[in-house]
Write an enzyme that holds these catalytic residues in place. Structure first.
Site, mmCIF file in Angstrom:
data_model
loop_
_atom_site.group_PDB
_atom_site.id
_atom_site.type_symbol
_atom_site.label_atom_id
_atom_site.label_comp_id
_atom_site.label_asym_id
_atom_site.label_seq_id
_atom_site.Cartn_x
_atom_site.Cartn_y
_atom_site.Cartn_z
ATOM 1 N N LYS A 153 -8.269 3.624 1.788
ATOM 2 C CA LYS A 153 -7.222 4.770 1.224
ATOM 3 C C LYS A 153 -7.722 5.321 0.535
ATOM 4 O O LYS A 153 -7.343 6.109 0.439
ATOM 5 C CB LYS A 153 -5.683 4.400 1.867
ATOM 6 C CG LYS A 153 -5.918 4.538 3.196
ATOM 7 C CD LYS A 153 -4.314 3.575 4.064
ATOM 8 C CE LYS A 153 -4.167 2.992 4.612
ATOM 9 N NZ LYS A 153 -5.222 1.509 5.819
ATOM 10 N N ASN A 169 -2.240 -2.839 12.799
ATOM 11 C CA ASN A 169 -3.562 -2.659 12.777
ATOM 12 C C ASN A 169 -4.017 -1.800 13.713
ATOM 13 O O ASN A 169 -4.807 -0.846 13.189
ATOM 14 C CB ASN A 169 -4.072 -3.923 13.726
ATOM 15 C CG ASN A 169 -3.936 -5.272 12.970
ATOM 16 O OD1 ASN A 169 -3.250 -4.861 11.196
ATOM 17 N ND2 ASN A 169 -4.297 -6.379 13.081
ATOM 18 N N GLN A 184 -7.162 -2.380 4.192
ATOM 19 C CA GLN A 184 -6.089 -1.462 3.335
ATOM 20 C C GLN A 184 -6.711 -0.892 2.080
ATOM 21 O O GLN A 184 -6.891 0.237 1.537
ATOM 22 C CB GLN A 184 -5.209 -2.454 2.897
ATOM 23 C CG GLN A 184 -4.508 -1.673 2.323
ATOM 24 C CD GLN A 184 -3.188 -2.428 2.079
ATOM 25 O OE1 GLN A 184 -1.841 -2.761 2.743
ATOM 26 N NE2 GLN A 184 -2.728 -3.055 0.523
ATOM 27 N N LYS A 231 -18.150 28.326 -28.909
ATOM 28 C CA LYS A 231 -17.811 27.858 -28.250
ATOM 29 C C LYS A 231 -17.742 28.068 -27.157
ATOM 30 O O LYS A 231 -16.120 29.032 -26.766
ATOM 31 C CB LYS A 231 -18.116 26.223 -28.131
ATOM 32 C CG LYS A 231 -18.813 25.697 -28.868
ATOM 33 C CD LYS A 231 -19.899 25.735 -28.411
ATOM 34 C CE LYS A 231 -20.420 24.946 -27.130
ATOM 35 N NZ LYS A 231 -20.155 23.027 -27.359
ATOM 36 N N TYR A 288 -9.443 -6.880 12.311
ATOM 37 C CA TYR A 288 -8.434 -6.313 11.113
ATOM 38 C C TYR A 288 -8.275 -8.073 10.172
ATOM 39 O O TYR A 288 -8.254 -8.430 10.189
ATOM 40 C CB TYR A 288 -7.320 -6.335 11.381
ATOM 41 C CG TYR A 288 -6.940 -5.687 9.991
ATOM 42 C CD1 TYR A 288 -6.730 -4.426 9.768
ATOM 43 C CD2 TYR A 288 -5.832 -6.320 9.457
ATOM 44 C CE1 TYR A 288 -5.853 -4.071 9.045
ATOM 45 C CE2 TYR A 288 -5.452 -6.030 8.367
ATOM 46 C CZ TYR A 288 -5.633 -5.078 7.833
ATOM 47 O OH TYR A 288 -5.030 -4.234 6.799
ATOM 48 N N SER A 310 0.644 -1.405 0.603
ATOM 49 C CA SER A 310 0.314 0.062 0.315
ATOM 50 C C SER A 310 1.331 1.311 0.033
ATOM 51 O O SER A 310 0.521 2.543 0.324
ATOM 52 C CB SER A 310 -1.043 0.005 1.454
ATOM 53 O OG SER A 310 0.443 0.051 2.215
ATOM 54 N N SER A 326 -13.669 25.352 -27.669
ATOM 55 C CA SER A 326 -14.339 23.913 -28.372
ATOM 56 C C SER A 326 -12.993 23.982 -29.408
ATOM 57 O O SER A 326 -12.434 25.549 -29.985
ATOM 58 C CB SER A 326 -15.499 24.039 -29.119
ATOM 59 O OG SER A 326 -15.410 23.107 -30.105
ATOM 60 N N GLU A 352 -19.675 21.249 -15.207
ATOM 61 C CA GLU A 352 -20.018 20.402 -14.925
ATOM 62 C C GLU A 352 -19.161 19.232 -14.568
ATOM 63 O O GLU A 352 -19.387 18.034 -14.739
ATOM 64 C CB GLU A 352 -19.524 20.100 -17.098
ATOM 65 C CG GLU A 352 -21.042 20.596 -17.666
ATOM 66 C CD GLU A 352 -20.658 20.909 -18.976
ATOM 67 O OE1 GLU A 352 -20.600 20.184 -20.029
ATOM 68 O OE2 GLU A 352 -19.287 21.932 -19.388
ATOM 69 N N ASN A 370 -17.384 27.062 -23.376
ATOM 70 C CA ASN A 370 -18.102 26.084 -22.072
ATOM 71 C C ASN A 370 -17.684 26.174 -20.583
ATOM 72 O O ASN A 370 -16.488 26.484 -20.565
ATOM 73 C CB ASN A 370 -17.780 24.569 -22.534
ATOM 74 C CG ASN A 370 -17.883 24.417 -23.982
ATOM 75 O OD1 ASN A 370 -19.145 24.641 -24.630
ATOM 76 N ND2 ASN A 370 -17.151 23.475 -24.964
ATOM 77 N N THR A 405 -40.456 25.052 -10.206
ATOM 78 C CA THR A 405 -40.974 23.860 -9.574
ATOM 79 C C THR A 405 -41.074 22.994 -10.894
ATOM 80 O O THR A 405 -41.689 24.122 -11.832
ATOM 81 C CB THR A 405 -42.115 24.003 -8.670
ATOM 82 O OG1 THR A 405 -43.181 24.675 -9.530
ATOM 83 C CG2 THR A 405 -41.885 25.124 -7.438
ATOM 84 N N HIS A 406 -40.976 22.046 -10.919
ATOM 85 C CA HIS A 406 -40.459 21.367 -11.607
ATOM 86 C C HIS A 406 -39.770 22.391 -13.832
ATOM 87 O O HIS A 406 -40.049 21.466 -14.462
ATOM 88 C CB HIS A 406 -42.201 20.714 -12.845
ATOM 89 C CG HIS A 406 -43.487 20.342 -11.492
ATOM 90 N ND1 HIS A 406 -43.330 18.705 -11.535
ATOM 91 C CD2 HIS A 406 -43.628 20.864 -10.224
ATOM 92 C CE1 HIS A 406 -43.796 19.394 -10.129
ATOM 93 N NE2 HIS A 406 -44.365 20.292 -9.597
HETATM 94 N N1 ARG Z 1 -1.458 -0.977 5.170
HETATM 95 C C1 ARG Z 1 -1.776 -1.713 5.989
HETATM 96 C C2 ARG Z 1 -3.529 -1.432 5.626
HETATM 97 O O1 ARG Z 1 -3.635 -0.584 5.341
HETATM 98 C C3 ARG Z 1 -1.446 -2.018 7.344
HETATM 99 C C4 ARG Z 1 -2.217 -2.776 8.444
HETATM 100 C C5 ARG Z 1 -1.675 -4.248 8.232
HETATM 101 N N2 ARG Z 1 -1.465 -5.130 9.000
HETATM 102 C C6 ARG Z 1 -0.662 -6.416 8.881
HETATM 103 N N3 ARG Z 1 -2.089 -7.086 9.856
HETATM 104 N N4 ARG Z 1 -1.150 -6.471 7.967
HETATM 105 O O2 ARG Z 1 -4.144 -1.624 6.234
#
Ligand code: ARG
Length: 464
Positions: A328, A113, A325, A286, A320, A26, A280, A293, A288, A158-159
């Protein structure tokens, strides 16, 4: 790779498959929490020293080492290694390489964790405060636009059919009110993010005599999680952040839709600043409204991230699981998207050019004063149902003659009811229609002025 590098390598005979390494890492996205990871580790180290779990000397080494790493990352000189999976292990590994044994003591009484939970809480808490500031900035732009256009009359819809005359300022201030609720929702998110998870360990707490309150105080958390399983598996605050973000985006998307309509030739109510539009590549004429949008489009993406996260957490057993993960990337994208959208929107509102005459014409050359005609008769004691029928009949006949209510003479009116007098002309003028809707929260000049005043007070009270 050299398997000794893995901080958990002891139990393993084989090194991790390269593709698996990449799949589970990650670091490419969670590195943006490096500051929070370091802050959290410093607070943890201080607590370990205060509790005599590590020595003061080791604690000092850890703090200095982490400060060096912080500077290195800030300067863009830190080498993130995908084999070290995530931000937690990247920092811990380099710290230990740099300071030796003391670095190896940092993770005492801690698991990734509860560490990742702490980092994410710190990050979301910080970002929530920033989002709130951006909401306020947009609200200020809206209030300014309302003040600048105090007397501009437009059709209320309205509408998507012209309904009754309103003040443009009234319409704008509706968005102000929506943003107050958004602000409050994020305040709720802040409150429920302001809870300290560290010390939950992997899931069950720890055998070491830690002091969780000290870590919470150091990091200015309001409360501690009082259940370790909940502490490491709770992602409600992320779900709440994303739902508050989704509702906020829905508001911006509704505003976008209106601005897009209003700057079409068909409406011609407003013009966006040249600096906020694009042309455009093919059609020379144009201009825009790309920004509204895009905000409308990005709303789908933010809602999508909320759905993805709800689906991820649904049916997850405690505590956990690596599924978590997945919180994120969506979260980060939601944060970037709403911050950017809010900032850009304040500029859009500041740059709005109002085509006042067109707005007024849209009121005058239609029947949005028909309710006022009925109300006129009611004030002369005709029951509303009958007044409605009379007014409806007059509108019907005007449409047939291709004229508007303002074109009728008093004699014309009298054919429909004896109750009509000379003052009917005044009663159906757009200004009168607006002025008379003076019920609390209505569109009258006075009520809108009160709204603006209350809004300014609200904004002032947010300053601290
Ligand atoms: N990179 C992990 C996460 O974002 C961190 C926690 C990982 N814990 C584990 N026991 N593998 O959740």
């Amino acid at each position: 790779m050299n398997e000794n590098k893995k901080l958990w390598g002891g139990r393993f005979e084989k090194s991790t498959d390269e593709m698996i390494n990449e799949f589970q890492a990650s670091i490419n996205f969670d590195k943006r929490m490096y500051r929070e990871d370091i802050e959290g580790s410093m607070a943890h180290a201080k607590m370990l020293a205060a509790q005599k779990i590590i020595t003061d000397e080791d604690c000092q080494k850890i703090i200095n080492g982490l400060n060096d790493i912080l500077k290195q990352i800030d300067a863009g000189e830190f080498n993130f290694d995908i084999a070290l999976e995530d931000i937690h292990m990247n920092i811990e590994k380099v710290l230990t390489d740099n300071i030796g044994e003391a670095g190896g003591r940092l993770h005492t009484a801690r698991s990734r964790n509860d560490q990742v939970a702490l980092d994410t809480h710190l990050y979301v808490r910080r970002q929530t405060a920033e989002v709130q500031k951006l909401i306020i900035a947009l609200q200020k732009s809206i209030v300014n636009a309302a003040k600048k256009n105090r007397n501009v009359i437009m059709p209320g819809y309205t509408h998507l059919q012209r309904a009754q005359p309103i003040l443009l300022a009234h319409h704008l201030m509706a968005y102000f009110s929506m943003l107050v609720r958004d602000f409050d929702r994020f305040a709720g998110v802040y409150e429920r993010t302001d809870i300290m998870p560290l010390g939950a360990g992997a899931l069950a707490g720890t055998t070491f005599p830690i002091n969780r309150q000290q870590v919470a105080d150091e990091l200015k958390f309001n409360k501690l999680y009082n259940n370790s399983l909940d502490a490491v598996s709770d992602r409600d605050y992320i779900l709440e952040f994303m739902s508050a973000a989704s509702i906020l985006m829905v508001h911006l998307s509704r505003l976008s839709e209106e601005l897009i309509l209003w700057c079409s030739r068909e409406f011609s109510f407003i013009e966006l600043d040249d600096a906020h539009c694009t042309g455009s590549s093919m059609m020379p004429q144009k201009k825009n409204p790309d920004v509204p949008e895009l905000v409308r489009g990005k709303t789908g993406r933010v809602i999508g991230h909320l759905m993805a996260m709800l689906t991820t957490v649904k049916a997850l057993p405690l505590a956990y699981n690596k599924d978590l993960q997945e919180d994120k990337e969506g979260l980060f994208d939601v944060i970037d998207t709403i911050k950017f959208s809010l900032a850009v929107y304040a500029q859009i509102i500041d740059g709005l050019k109002i085509k006042e005459d067109n707005m007024l014409r849209a009121v005058e050359e239609d029947f949005s004063n028909a309710t006022d005609l009925a109300d006129y008769l009611v004030k002369k004691n005709l029951p509303f149902r009958e007044a409605h029928a009379v007014s409806g009949k007059i509108v019907h006949d005007c449409i047939a003659r291709n004229i508007y209510l303002k074109d009728l003479t008093l004699d014309d009116f009298k054919k429909y009811s004896d109750l009509f007098d000379e003052d009917v002309k005044e009663a159906i003028k757009p200004e009168t229609c607006v002025k008379n809707r003076n019920s609390f929260g209505g569109t009258s000049y006075k009520q809108v002025e009160m709204q603006i005043e209350a809004a300014c007070k609200w904004l002032d009270s947010r300053r601290n």
